[in-house]
Scaffold this active site. Structure first.
Site, mmCIF file in Angstrom:
data_model
loop_
_atom_site.group_PDB
_atom_site.id
_atom_site.type_symbol
_atom_site.label_atom_id
_atom_site.label_comp_id
_atom_site.label_asym_id
_atom_site.label_seq_id
_atom_site.Cartn_x
_atom_site.Cartn_y
_atom_site.Cartn_z
ATOM 1 N N HIS A 115 -12.937 -32.754 -7.056
ATOM 2 C CA HIS A 115 -14.381 -32.545 -7.130
ATOM 3 C C HIS A 115 -15.070 -33.557 -6.226
ATOM 4 O O HIS A 115 -14.454 -34.489 -5.725
ATOM 5 C CB HIS A 115 -14.896 -32.817 -8.551
ATOM 6 C CG HIS A 115 -14.233 -32.054 -9.633
ATOM 7 N ND1 HIS A 115 -14.773 -30.929 -10.197
ATOM 8 C CD2 HIS A 115 -13.071 -32.273 -10.307
ATOM 9 C CE1 HIS A 115 -13.997 -30.483 -11.163
ATOM 10 N NE2 HIS A 115 -12.948 -31.286 -11.245
ATOM 11 N N GLU A 160 -12.639 -36.876 -9.259
ATOM 12 C CA GLU A 160 -13.902 -36.854 -8.511
ATOM 13 C C GLU A 160 -13.787 -37.776 -7.306
ATOM 14 O O GLU A 160 -13.221 -38.870 -7.409
ATOM 15 C CB GLU A 160 -15.059 -37.364 -9.384
ATOM 16 C CG GLU A 160 -15.356 -36.538 -10.600
ATOM 17 C CD GLU A 160 -16.247 -35.337 -10.324
ATOM 18 O OE1 GLU A 160 -16.695 -35.167 -9.176
ATOM 19 O OE2 GLU A 160 -16.494 -34.578 -11.277
ATOM 20 N N HIS A 185 -12.550 -27.709 -6.766
ATOM 21 C CA HIS A 185 -13.339 -27.057 -7.812
ATOM 22 C C HIS A 185 -13.755 -25.669 -7.350
ATOM 23 O O HIS A 185 -13.809 -24.723 -8.140
ATOM 24 C CB HIS A 185 -14.550 -27.933 -8.136
ATOM 25 C CG HIS A 185 -15.147 -27.674 -9.465
ATOM 26 N ND1 HIS A 185 -16.277 -28.327 -9.901
ATOM 27 C CD2 HIS A 185 -14.812 -26.844 -10.484
ATOM 28 C CE1 HIS A 185 -16.593 -27.906 -11.119
ATOM 29 N NE2 HIS A 185 -15.727 -27.005 -11.486
ATOM 30 N N ASP A 224 -17.515 -27.662 -4.253
ATOM 31 C CA ASP A 224 -16.845 -28.925 -3.961
ATOM 32 C C ASP A 224 -15.312 -28.787 -3.954
ATOM 33 O O ASP A 224 -14.789 -27.917 -4.634
ATOM 34 C CB ASP A 224 -17.302 -30.027 -4.933
ATOM 35 C CG ASP A 224 -17.159 -29.680 -6.399
ATOM 36 O OD1 ASP A 224 -17.421 -28.536 -6.781
ATOM 37 O OD2 ASP A 224 -16.785 -30.572 -7.173
#
Length: 194
Positions: free
Chosen positions: A36, A118, A157, A167
């Site tokens: 992400h 992330e 994602h 993303d």
């Protein structure tokens, strides 16, 4: 870097425990990594806003966008900051709330069987080389612990929720990540902010 298998945490990195997780379904085999991106406020890097967001402590008075997202209860297993620092929010053996409605290879509810990572960034700003090297090291470690995470099972994602998410975006260099994972650094690097 090492994983404490019993606790599901990375040793020697910053731990910021999030309350936004639950148990994985019994018998679940972790076999997917979802990449992400996040920046808070949007397009800005640094600060503690991501930590606050994942721990439900975001101060809505500091930016108008925070009023919109503060009620969300989300998390990811880890964040890789612009300088390559890794922060862990949820143990790998727990179910972080990062994917939302999702499916991969005909299987729904990706949160059940995936690890969410992330990257501090946006779809359009190049990620740093430090982020790629930290991400590759983290994924290689996860592959040792969870052998079902093959290269084909490292996705964005946008792959698992294409109608909702974009993303890690066009700025993400999948080829560079693969090169780092396979150890072949002879391939050309482009669009990487050093």
């Amino acid at each position: 870097m090492q994983i404490d298998v019993r606790q599901g945490i990375l040793l020697g990195i910053c731990q910021v425990p999030s309350p936004n997780y639950n148990e994985r379904p019994p018998g679940t085999v972790v076999d997917l990594v979802v990449i992400h991106n996040i920046s808070l406020p949007p397009g800005e890097f640094g600060g503690s806003y991501i930590d606050a967001f994942f721990t439900n402590t975001l101060d809505t008075s500091t930016h108008p966008y925070f009023t919109e997202i503060a009620p969300l209860q989300v998390s990811s297993h880890c964040l890789v900051r612009r300088g390559g620092e890794i922060i862990q929010y949820v143990p790998f053996n727990k179910r972080a709330w990062h994917a939302g409605p999702s499916q991969f290879a005909g299987r729904e509810n990706c949160n059940d069987y995936s690890i969410g990572i992330e990257l501090e960034g946006t779809d359009t700003v190049p990620y740093t080389f430090a982020q790629y090297t930290a991400l590759a090291s983290l994924i290689a470690l996860l592959q040792q612990q969870y052998p079902g995470i093959t290269q084909e099972r490292i996705v964005g994602h946008s792959t698992i929720a294409p109608d909702r998410k974009t993303d890690p975006g066009p700025a993400f260099e999948w080829g560079l990540l693969l090169t780092l994972l396979t150890g072949d650094m002879n391939e050309k690097r482009v669009n990487v902010e050093i």
